[in-house]
Scaffold this active site. Structure first.
Site, PDB file in Angstrom:
ATOM      1  N   THR A  10       0.804  -1.135   0.024  1.00 46.05           N
ATOM      2  CA  THR A  10      -0.101  -0.086   0.048  1.00 46.05           C
ATOM      3  C   THR A  10       0.862   1.322  -0.137  1.00 46.05           C
ATOM      4  OG1 THR A  10      -1.573   1.104   1.157  1.00 46.05           O
ATOM      5  CG2 THR A  10      -0.152   0.221   2.570  1.00 46.05           C
ATOM      6  N   ASN A  14      -0.439   5.534   6.674  1.00 47.51           N
ATOM      7  CA  ASN A  14      -1.225   5.290   8.017  1.00 47.51           C
ATOM      8  C   ASN A  14      -1.649   3.794   7.923  1.00 47.51           C
ATOM      9  OD1 ASN A  14      -1.957   8.085   9.205  1.00 47.51           O
ATOM     10  ND2 ASN A  14      -2.900   8.013   7.093  1.00 47.51           N
ATOM     11  N   ASP A  72      -7.430  -4.074   0.485  1.00 46.36           N
ATOM     12  CA  ASP A  72      -8.327  -3.185   0.348  1.00 46.36           C
ATOM     13  C   ASP A  72      -9.537  -2.941   1.432  1.00 46.36           C
ATOM     14  OD1 ASP A  72      -8.919  -1.458  -2.031  1.00 46.36           O
ATOM     15  OD2 ASP A  72     -10.829  -2.309  -1.841  1.00 46.36           O
ATOM     16  N   PHE A 155      -7.189   8.273  11.059  1.00 43.41           N
ATOM     17  CA  PHE A 155      -7.110   8.890   9.870  1.00 43.41           C
ATOM     18  C   PHE A 155      -8.434   8.628   9.008  1.00 43.41           C
ATOM     19  CE2 PHE A 155      -6.873   5.127   7.016  1.00 43.41           C
ATOM     20  CZ  PHE A 155      -6.565   4.274   8.096  1.00 43.41           C
TER      21      PHE A 155
END
Ligand code: IMP
Length: 200
Positions: A10, A14, A72, A155
């Site tokens: 990714t 975060n 995801d 976040f």
């Protein structure tokens, strides 16, 4: 568990931070895409979290020799028929999350059912061992009615997600609290159990 190096595919800083917090104490070394100077170029155009995680995992597994874990994830709101769902990252792309969260609260105005879930799918590919496996994690909450003016942690949609496990928003939860019940933590625990079961 033996020391194990994996790539977490990714570019979301975060998420890398959260995954490192959870996996490093268990003996993992977690490399990010930026550590390897790689990025995902294929469009994430699948209709499911698992489909998009597979797109990312397969591309990065092609580009490096390490085992790869890709996730995801997103927020699914019952009253909005699962929106923003797989579009969580792309919804109002380019706007800060404060603005996106405000927009979600506006869409939720007058809705009695505020039930929501964070969901994640993680796909693990170890080419050398011929493994490809998907792990899913879910956490339940409700969408708040007001924007938290002072989210302390987290976040994305964390400030408007009131966790039923923690009795506070993810925006007010410490890292340790969020890691005890988040969708990503739950999927990661399944992943770790899977690897422990296969240790050879
Ligand atoms: P992805 O990087 O394509 O999986 O997009 C995930 C998006 O879902 C993120 O950019 C956030 O908008 C949202 N999301 C996923 N997990 C979390 C979380 O733990 N807290 C807040 N937002 C999240």
């Amino acid at each position: 568990m033996k020391n194990k190096t994996i790539v977490f595919a990714t570019s979301n800083y975060n998420k890398v931070k959260e995954v490192r917090e959870m996996l490093i104490p268990l003996g993992f070394e977690v490399l990010s895409l930026s550590d390897l100077n790689l990025c995902v170029t294929h469009p994430e155009d699948a209709l499911t979290f698992a489909g998009n995680a597979k797109i990312k995992a397969e591309e990065i597994a092609e580009k490096c020799s390490y085992p790869v874990l890709a996730d995801d994830s997103g927020l699914m709101i019952d009253a909005l028929e699962g929106f923003p769902g797989v579009h969580s990252a792309r919804f109002m792309e380019g706007y800060p999350y404060e603005v996106k969260n405000k927009a979600i609260l506006e869409m939720m105005e007058g809705k009695e059912n505020r039930r929501a879930f964070f969901r994640t799918a993680m796909v693990y590919i170890d080419k050398e061992k011929g493994i490809e496996k998907t792990f899913e994690g879910v956490t339940e909450g409700v969408i708040t009615t007001k924007l938290d003016p002072k989210p302390l942690h987290g976040f994305g949609y964390d400030p408007i997600f009131f966790s039923l496990d923690l009795n506070k928003t993810f925006g007010q939860a410490t890292n340790e609290e969020k890691d005890s019940c988040s969708h990503r933590a739950r999927a990661l625990m399944k992943f770790v159990e899977f690897l422990k079961g296969r240790e050879d």
